[in-house]
Write an enzyme that holds these catalytic residues in place. Structure first.
Site, PDB file in Angstrom:
ATOM      1  N   HIS A 117      37.820  11.528  74.691  1.00  0.00           N
ATOM      2  CA  HIS A 117      38.923  11.928  75.586  1.00  0.00           C
ATOM      3  C   HIS A 117      40.025  12.709  74.870  1.00  0.00           C
ATOM      4  O   HIS A 117      40.919  13.238  75.528  1.00  0.00           O
ATOM      5  CB  HIS A 117      39.547  10.697  76.255  1.00  0.00           C
ATOM      6  CG  HIS A 117      38.619   9.968  77.166  1.00  0.00           C
ATOM      7  ND1 HIS A 117      37.956  10.591  78.195  1.00  0.00           N
ATOM      8  CD2 HIS A 117      38.227   8.659  77.203  1.00  0.00           C
ATOM      9  CE1 HIS A 117      37.200   9.700  78.831  1.00  0.00           C
ATOM     10  NE2 HIS A 117      37.340   8.530  78.246  1.00  0.00           N
TER      11      HIS A 117
ATOM     12  N   ASP B 271      29.566   2.049  78.684  1.00  0.00           N
ATOM     13  CA  ASP B 271      30.315   1.517  79.820  1.00  0.00           C
ATOM     14  C   ASP B 271      29.729   1.911  81.180  1.00  0.00           C
ATOM     15  O   ASP B 271      30.307   1.570  82.216  1.00  0.00           O
ATOM     16  CB  ASP B 271      31.807   1.885  79.730  1.00  0.00           C
ATOM     17  CG  ASP B 271      32.050   3.302  79.264  1.00  0.00           C
ATOM     18  OD1 ASP B 271      31.079   4.061  79.130  1.00  0.00           O
ATOM     19  OD2 ASP B 271      33.221   3.658  79.030  1.00  0.00           O
TER      20      ASP B 271
ATOM     21  N   HIS C 213      32.737   7.579  81.503  1.00  0.00           N
ATOM     22  CA  HIS C 213      33.880   8.447  81.773  1.00  0.00           C
ATOM     23  C   HIS C 213      33.573   9.861  81.299  1.00  0.00           C
ATOM     24  O   HIS C 213      32.856  10.045  80.303  1.00  0.00           O
ATOM     25  CB  HIS C 213      35.128   7.932  81.042  1.00  0.00           C
ATOM     26  CG  HIS C 213      35.505   6.533  81.415  1.00  0.00           C
ATOM     27  ND1 HIS C 213      35.118   5.441  80.672  1.00  0.00           N
ATOM     28  CD2 HIS C 213      36.212   6.058  82.463  1.00  0.00           C
ATOM     29  CE1 HIS C 213      35.587   4.336  81.255  1.00  0.00           C
ATOM     30  NE2 HIS C 213      36.239   4.677  82.337  1.00  0.00           N
TER      31      HIS C 213
HETATM   32 ZN    ZN Z   1      34.191   5.339  78.769  1.00  0.00          ZN
END
Ligand code: ZN
Length: 308
Positions: free
Chosen positions: A122, A243, A161
């Site tokens: 990220h 995740d 994500h």
């Molecule tokens: Zn993640």
């Protein structure tokens, strides 16, 4: 030859507030799961400043250094923190990927897994976010391109994500192909199919909440693998987030441990066909400790099986 495992105890000194999902125990659980496996265990070095500067400007490096507290915690955004040990942990996390690239390119390892934190995918050029400080995977890819003089490196990201940071860092890098699957909608909100990179070098594969094995396998098999084959990478870097597992508390995909094994095995087949099996994998997310331990072990076992 054995699969290399890179880590450093400094990664346990990056402390987050109580109740934070990206916690010290994550790497402890991963390392415990990998205990007893026949791996080439290597101490992760600190990344050199020049390696960080391949993807982040000096002004950002200065900001991160200034943000690191001497005691207590400093907060960068709603969920990104630094403790006194965070700077060393971040340099080890980045350095692990760089060292892993060296090992794999020298033929001292066919593939490698970096059990490190903070995660990286990220972190944008000048913005730490989403628990991430330096873009570990993009940094490893850039290092391979520049230092090892490669022409084509693929980065694949199966964290639940979107790897907005990796996408940002590699957006204008025609020598890198970035392929990423993610739950959509989900934080950070990016990762639509029309985000394709400055050179058509980004492939986003959004997955609907609640989707599981069938949907993830068809997205990777039908879209990602053909794209990887036509790109012909000389090295594959994996952003290995766990995740998307059905037990993970931060998202709503329903991947099973077997799905992480399947995807890893398929990537190993591709790597074997395209680049002598060269894979460098680095840990990203995964917040249910038991699911993280099981899925990361399955991932590493597939890497081990692929070694010739
Ligand atoms: Zn993640």
């Amino acid at each position: 030859m054995k699969t290399a495992l890179l880590t450093h105890e400094d990664c346990l000194n990056h402390v987050t507030p109580g109740g934070h999902p990206e916690r010290v125990a994550r790497v402890e659980y991963v390392m415990e799961a990998l205990e007893g496996l026949d791996l080439n265990r290597i101490t992760a070095p600190l990344a050199a400043e020049d390696d960080i500067l391949r993807v982040h400007p000096m002004s950002y490096l200065r900001d991160i250094r200034e943000t690191a507290p001497e005691e207590g915690l400093s907060q960068i955004d709603g969920d990104t923190f630094m403790s006194p040990g965070s700077l060393s942990a971040a340099f080890r996390a980045a350095g692990a990927g760089v060292r892993a690239v060296d090992l794999v390119m020298a033929g001292d390892a066919q593939n490698a897994f970096c059990a490190v934190r903070p995660p990286g995918h990220h972190a944008e050029t000048s913005t730490a976010m989403g628990f991430c400080l330096f873009g570990n995977a993009a940094l490893a890819a850039k290092y391979a391109l520049d230092h090892h003089d490669l022409d084509r490196v693929a980065v694949v990201d199966f964290d639940v994500h979107h790897g907005n940071g990796t996408q940002n860092l590699l957006w204008d890098e025609p020598r890198a192909l970035f392929i990423t699957s993610q739950q959509m909608p989900l934080w950070p909100g990016s990762g639509r199919p029309d985000e394709t990179g400055a050179h058509g070098n980004v492939l986003n594969l959004p997955l609907a909440p609640g989707s599981g094995s069938a949907e993830m396998r068809s997205a990777w098999r039908d879209q990602a693998f053909p794209r990887l084959r036509s790109f012909r990478p000389q090295l594959i870097v994996i952003s290995a987030g766990f995740d998307a597992h059905e037990d993970d508390p931060l998202a709503n995909l329903n991947w099973q441990t077997e799905d992480f094994a399947w995807l890893t095995a398929e990537l190993c087949v591709l790597a074997d066909d395209l680049c002598d099996g060269r894979i460098v994998s680095t840990l990203e997310g995964g917040y249910d400790l038991n699911a993280l331990a099981a899925a990361s072990k399955a991932h590493v076992q597939e890497l081990m099986k692929a070694v010739k």
